[in-house]
Scaffold this active site. Sequence first.
Site, PDB file in Angstrom:
ATOM      1  N   LYS A  22       0.834  -1.211   0.000  1.00  0.00           N
ATOM      2  CA  LYS A  22       0.000   0.000   0.000  1.00  0.00           C
ATOM      3  C   LYS A  22       0.862   1.252   0.000  1.00  0.00           C
ATOM      4  O   LYS A  22       0.620   2.180  -0.767  1.00  0.00           O
ATOM      5  CB  LYS A  22      -0.894   0.013   1.243  1.00  0.00           C
ATOM      6  CG  LYS A  22      -1.603   1.337   1.465  1.00  0.00           C
ATOM      7  CD  LYS A  22      -2.437   1.351   2.729  1.00  0.00           C
ATOM      8  CE  LYS A  22      -1.707   1.787   3.976  1.00  0.00           C
ATOM      9  NZ  LYS A  22      -1.497   3.224   4.118  1.00  0.00           N
ATOM     10  N   ASN A  23       1.878   1.264   0.866  1.00  0.00           N
ATOM     11  CA  ASN A  23       2.661   2.493   1.022  1.00  0.00           C
ATOM     12  C   ASN A  23       3.573   2.775  -0.165  1.00  0.00           C
ATOM     13  O   ASN A  23       4.183   3.843  -0.239  1.00  0.00           O
ATOM     14  CB  ASN A  23       3.482   2.440   2.313  1.00  0.00           C
ATOM     15  CG  ASN A  23       2.614   2.681   3.543  1.00  0.00           C
ATOM     16  OD1 ASN A  23       1.416   2.898   3.424  1.00  0.00           O
ATOM     17  ND2 ASN A  23       3.227   2.632   4.717  1.00  0.00           N
ATOM     18  N   CYS A 126      -4.841   8.200   9.812  1.00  0.00           N
ATOM     19  CA  CYS A 126      -4.888   7.496  11.093  1.00  0.00           C
ATOM     20  C   CYS A 126      -4.646   8.459  12.251  1.00  0.00           C
ATOM     21  O   CYS A 126      -3.806   9.352  12.162  1.00  0.00           O
ATOM     22  CB  CYS A 126      -3.792   6.437  11.137  1.00  0.00           C
ATOM     23  SG  CYS A 126      -4.239   4.923  10.308  1.00  0.00           S
ATOM     24  N   ARG A 131       0.949  14.514  13.512  1.00  0.00           N
ATOM     25  CA  ARG A 131       1.349  14.364  12.119  1.00  0.00           C
ATOM     26  C   ARG A 131       1.259  15.664  11.317  1.00  0.00           C
ATOM     27  O   ARG A 131       0.435  15.805  10.409  1.00  0.00           O
ATOM     28  CB  ARG A 131       0.531  13.258  11.445  1.00  0.00           C
ATOM     29  CG  ARG A 131       0.738  11.923  12.099  1.00  0.00           C
ATOM     30  CD  ARG A 131      -0.013  10.835  11.407  1.00  0.00           C
ATOM     31  NE  ARG A 131       0.799  10.122  10.432  1.00  0.00           N
ATOM     32  CZ  ARG A 131       0.354   9.104   9.720  1.00  0.00           C
ATOM     33  NH1 ARG A 131      -0.886   8.715   9.825  1.00  0.00           N
ATOM     34  NH2 ARG A 131       1.135   8.486   8.868  1.00  0.00           N
ATOM     35  N   ASP A 316       5.177   0.672  11.893  1.00  0.00           N
ATOM     36  CA  ASP A 316       3.955   0.032  11.399  1.00  0.00           C
ATOM     37  C   ASP A 316       3.827  -1.433  11.822  1.00  0.00           C
ATOM     38  O   ASP A 316       2.827  -2.084  11.519  1.00  0.00           O
ATOM     39  CB  ASP A 316       3.887   0.131   9.860  1.00  0.00           C
ATOM     40  CG  ASP A 316       3.489   1.531   9.404  1.00  0.00           C
ATOM     41  OD1 ASP A 316       3.136   2.365  10.246  1.00  0.00           O
ATOM     42  OD2 ASP A 316       3.540   1.781   8.180  1.00  0.00           O
ATOM     43  N   ILE A 338       8.703   7.062  16.611  1.00  0.00           N
ATOM     44  CA  ILE A 338       8.297   7.777  15.376  1.00  0.00           C
ATOM     45  C   ILE A 338       7.056   8.639  15.612  1.00  0.00           C
ATOM     46  O   ILE A 338       7.024   9.805  15.256  1.00  0.00           O
ATOM     47  CB  ILE A 338       8.034   6.783  14.212  1.00  0.00           C
ATOM     48  CG1 ILE A 338       9.196   5.791  14.060  1.00  0.00           C
ATOM     49  CG2 ILE A 338       7.755   7.536  12.913  1.00  0.00           C
ATOM     50  CD1 ILE A 338      10.485   6.360  13.544  1.00  0.00           C
ATOM     51  N   ARG A 408      -8.464  -0.596   4.863  1.00  0.00           N
ATOM     52  CA  ARG A 408      -7.611   0.429   4.261  1.00  0.00           C
ATOM     53  C   ARG A 408      -6.265  -0.165   3.849  1.00  0.00           C
ATOM     54  O   ARG A 408      -5.645   0.325   2.904  1.00  0.00           O
ATOM     55  CB  ARG A 408      -7.345   1.571   5.255  1.00  0.00           C
ATOM     56  CG  ARG A 408      -8.547   2.433   5.551  1.00  0.00           C
ATOM     57  CD  ARG A 408      -8.155   3.623   6.395  1.00  0.00           C
ATOM     58  NE  ARG A 408      -6.958   4.235   5.838  1.00  0.00           N
ATOM     59  CZ  ARG A 408      -6.040   4.885   6.531  1.00  0.00           C
ATOM     60  NH1 ARG A 408      -6.166   5.022   7.823  1.00  0.00           N
ATOM     61  NH2 ARG A 408      -4.986   5.416   5.944  1.00  0.00           N
TER      62      ARG A 408
HETATM   63  C1  UD1 Z   1       4.528   6.990   6.324  1.00  0.00           C
HETATM   64  C2  UD1 Z   1       3.689   5.753   6.170  1.00  0.00           C
HETATM   65  C3  UD1 Z   1       3.237   5.236   7.544  1.00  0.00           C
HETATM   66  C4  UD1 Z   1       4.449   5.037   8.450  1.00  0.00           C
HETATM   67  C5  UD1 Z   1       5.327   6.276   8.488  1.00  0.00           C
HETATM   68  C6  UD1 Z   1       6.632   6.057   9.236  1.00  0.00           C
HETATM   69  C7  UD1 Z   1       2.584   5.896   4.026  1.00  0.00           C
HETATM   70  C8  UD1 Z   1       1.316   6.088   3.285  1.00  0.00           C
HETATM   71  N1  UD1 Z   1       2.525   6.042   5.359  1.00  0.00           N
HETATM   72  O1  UD1 Z   1       3.724   7.985   6.939  1.00  0.00           O
HETATM   73  O2  UD1 Z   1       2.547   4.006   7.344  1.00  0.00           O
HETATM   74  O3  UD1 Z   1       4.005   4.746   9.764  1.00  0.00           O
HETATM   75  O4  UD1 Z   1       5.665   6.687   7.151  1.00  0.00           O
HETATM   76  O5  UD1 Z   1       7.320   4.978   8.695  1.00  0.00           O
HETATM   77  O6  UD1 Z   1       3.604   5.614   3.456  1.00  0.00           O
HETATM   78  N2  UD1 Z   1       6.586  14.812  10.659  1.00  0.00           N
HETATM   79  C9  UD1 Z   1       6.618  16.153  11.014  1.00  0.00           C
HETATM   80  N3  UD1 Z   1       6.380  17.073  10.032  1.00  0.00           N
HETATM   81  C10 UD1 Z   1       6.131  16.727   8.737  1.00  0.00           C
HETATM   82  C11 UD1 Z   1       6.114  15.358   8.393  1.00  0.00           C
HETATM   83  C12 UD1 Z   1       6.356  14.416   9.387  1.00  0.00           C
HETATM   84  O7  UD1 Z   1       6.849  16.500  12.169  1.00  0.00           O
HETATM   85  O8  UD1 Z   1       5.936  17.623   7.904  1.00  0.00           O
HETATM   86  C13 UD1 Z   1       6.854  13.798  11.703  1.00  0.00           C
HETATM   87  C14 UD1 Z   1       5.669  12.879  11.960  1.00  0.00           C
HETATM   88  O9  UD1 Z   1       4.751  13.458  12.848  1.00  0.00           O
HETATM   89  C15 UD1 Z   1       6.349  11.665  12.533  1.00  0.00           C
HETATM   90  C16 UD1 Z   1       7.659  11.616  11.743  1.00  0.00           C
HETATM   91  O10 UD1 Z   1       7.859  12.921  11.218  1.00  0.00           O
HETATM   92  O11 UD1 Z   1       6.648  11.874  13.881  1.00  0.00           O
HETATM   93  C17 UD1 Z   1       7.689  10.630  10.614  1.00  0.00           C
HETATM   94  O12 UD1 Z   1       6.538  10.762   9.809  1.00  0.00           O
HETATM   95  P1  UD1 Z   1       6.538  10.405   8.263  1.00  0.00           P
HETATM   96  O13 UD1 Z   1       7.705   9.522   7.961  1.00  0.00           O
HETATM   97  O14 UD1 Z   1       6.406  11.659   7.489  1.00  0.00           O
HETATM   98  O15 UD1 Z   1       5.205   9.549   8.124  1.00  0.00           O
HETATM   99  P2  UD1 Z   1       4.169   9.507   6.918  1.00  0.00           P
HETATM  100  O16 UD1 Z   1       4.876   9.792   5.641  1.00  0.00           O
HETATM  101  O17 UD1 Z   1       2.984  10.295   7.276  1.00  0.00           O
END
Ligand code: UD1
Length: 429
Positions: A22-23, A126, A131, A316, A338, A408
């Site tokens: 999915k990701n 989620c 986030r 995850d 994370i 999902r």
């Molecule tokens: C993606 C994955 C999710 C996985 C996560 C971490 C998909 C669709 N989702 O989520 O399943 O759990 O990676 O492996 O691929 N953060 C900020 N500011 C930002 C962006 C992120 O502070 O602008 C923080 C987040 O709150 C979190 C950390 O960075 O604490 C990592 O998040 P991120 O790797 O961006 O997760 P997603 O891309 O949302």
Amino acid sequence: MDRIRIVGGAELRGSIPISGAKNAALPLMTASLLTDDTVILDNVPRLSDVMQLLRILGNHGVDHSISGKRVGQESETGQTIQLSARQIVDTTAPYELVSRMRASFWVIAPLLARMGQAKVSLPGGCAIGTRPVDFYLMALERLGAKIEIEAGYVIATAKDGLKGAEIEFPKVTVGGTHTAVMAAVLAKGTTVIRNAAQEPEIGDLCALLVKMGARISGAGTSTITIDGASRLSGARHTVLPDRIETGTYAMAVAMAGGDVMLEGARPELLQKAFDTLTATGAEILATNEGVRVRRNGSGIAAVDVTTQPFPGFPTDLQAQFMALMTRAKGVSHIRETIFENRFMHVQELARFGAHIKLDGDLATVEGVPTLKGAPVMATDLRASVGLVIAALAAEGETMVHRVYHLDRGFEALEKKLSRCGAQVERLTG
Ligand code: UD1
């Protein structure tokens, strides 16, 4: 609303085909916005998040056709989706479409790169922490975009196009890296992304973009360099196997006992999780067909885990691993680094009789000899499948409510488990 009924106690024996990730599928589909040619993706999983992204892309003018078997039909292989963004008819991604899934925010980068403008609602997804999207916006600003936030929307503009730049993420971010990569491939000049996410799904996106004519080096490392191209063409690409689904079923076997072949799984995508499972007493064997997971009656050893960006232990798989540890012999410490607030499964696991104490980002799990089935509620995608794993080893019946969270991200979960002997059924309505 659908529910899943599980009667625990059966060992798992047989084989489970692993679906496309999915990701990976979501960013690959999003990348179709970068070209007016057709992008063909094979091995796309049948998931509600995929269907939701098709709706979002359709709103921007992307035509799609799906071949292969459809949702609800039996099939061993994923579907093929053709996406054609010949004309972008709308650069706005409205709240009604974006609020359900965080990854839908990622359309901002290709829309901006190709059209010079994008208006995208701040995302949902989620409920596992705040986030934010500040890193995404920082990356786009570095590439020359002007960013405004108005009434819950991010409005990004780059009248003269994006320009290559140095981007350094303060923290590893998967979505931020996807965003920076998709924006940079059509920017003028060279972009260097530092502290980039190294998750295999980033590599998969870059592999498609290279086939489309992008010039990218360093994908899969912490520094990615991109020389912008003036246009990208169509391409065909197969979505990589889902490492989270793989790890989930491996943990299900470790929990319930038995011997299962995870067909098409690639061990190098989750080495850390497999090493951890081996330490708990499971046996993991890589073969030409996939990965074989076995556990005999010798019990589950307690192992400590800290979630980390790839190649570390994935966040995850944290809920699933915690479910496994509820029946370990001894005490396990699970640290979530994370996402804050990614412990909503703890109170649901307690309903099975699990002993878990929470202190900030640390969960201490004291294994118990038996779990008892209970009515439980799915709270987010990965947490819900943790409850399924607990239910497989619990005495008696468990009813998992709100299974739309599972739909999902897990294709045909109840079918895949029941073909290995688990007593799992979906009750509709
Ligand atoms: C993606 C994955 C999710 C996985 C996560 C971490 C998909 C669709 N989702 O989520 O399943 O759990 O990676 O492996 O691929 N953060 C900020 N500011 C930002 C962006 C992120 O502070 O602008 C923080 C987040 O709150 C979190 C950390 O960075 O604490 C990592 O998040 P991120 O790797 O961006 O997760 P997603 O891309 O949302």
